[in-house]
Design a protein around this motif. Structure first.
Motif: not given
Length: 127
Positions: A24-30, A53-62
């Motif tokens: 989930l964290a890889a490649d700047d996915y949206r 998503l939180d655990a993967a540090s996916v930012s809200d803007d993604r």
């Protein structure tokens, strides 16, 4: 309008494999998420996905949230027709260039995060 169900709350992801979080964290996915706070499947599945998503540090803007309502002719809401959404929750994963690389629709054998990670493992990496 946002999806209240797309909040981790007290969702438990202790058993989630690190490989899923890494995918989930890889490649700047949206992540484009269609759901409804009124929907039982969304209430059950989206909090755990939000926690992943939180655990993967996916930012809200993604993460793009698309609240869906029930209309006389099916699901209604932003981008429903463009992405052919008929069941929720639906999560579409896109590359930064807008190419769809994974899609979860309503149910799978595992969680939303696990199913998307499985699909992303086969997706080409954009550079």
């Amino acid at each position: 309008m946002t999806l209240e169900t797309l909040s981790p709350g007290d969702a438990n992801i202790d058993g989630l494999d690190q490989a899923v979080i890494d995918a989930l964290a890889a490649d700047d996915y949206r992540f484009k998420v269609w759901g409804g706070d009124w929907c039982g499947d969304c209430q059950q599945q989206l909090p755990a996905f939000a926690a992943a998503l939180d655990a993967a540090s996916v930012s809200d803007d993604r993460i793009d949230e698309f609240p869906v309502t029930k209309g006389p002719d099916g699901k209604e809401g932003p981008q429903v027709e463009a992405y052919e959404i008929d069941r929720i929750p639906t999560v579409v994963v896109e590359t930064p260039n807008g190419e769809e690389v994974a899609r979860f629709v309503e149910e799978a054998e595992g969680s939303i995060a696990e199913e998307l990670a499985r699909q992303l493992a086969d997706a080409p990496v954009s550079r």
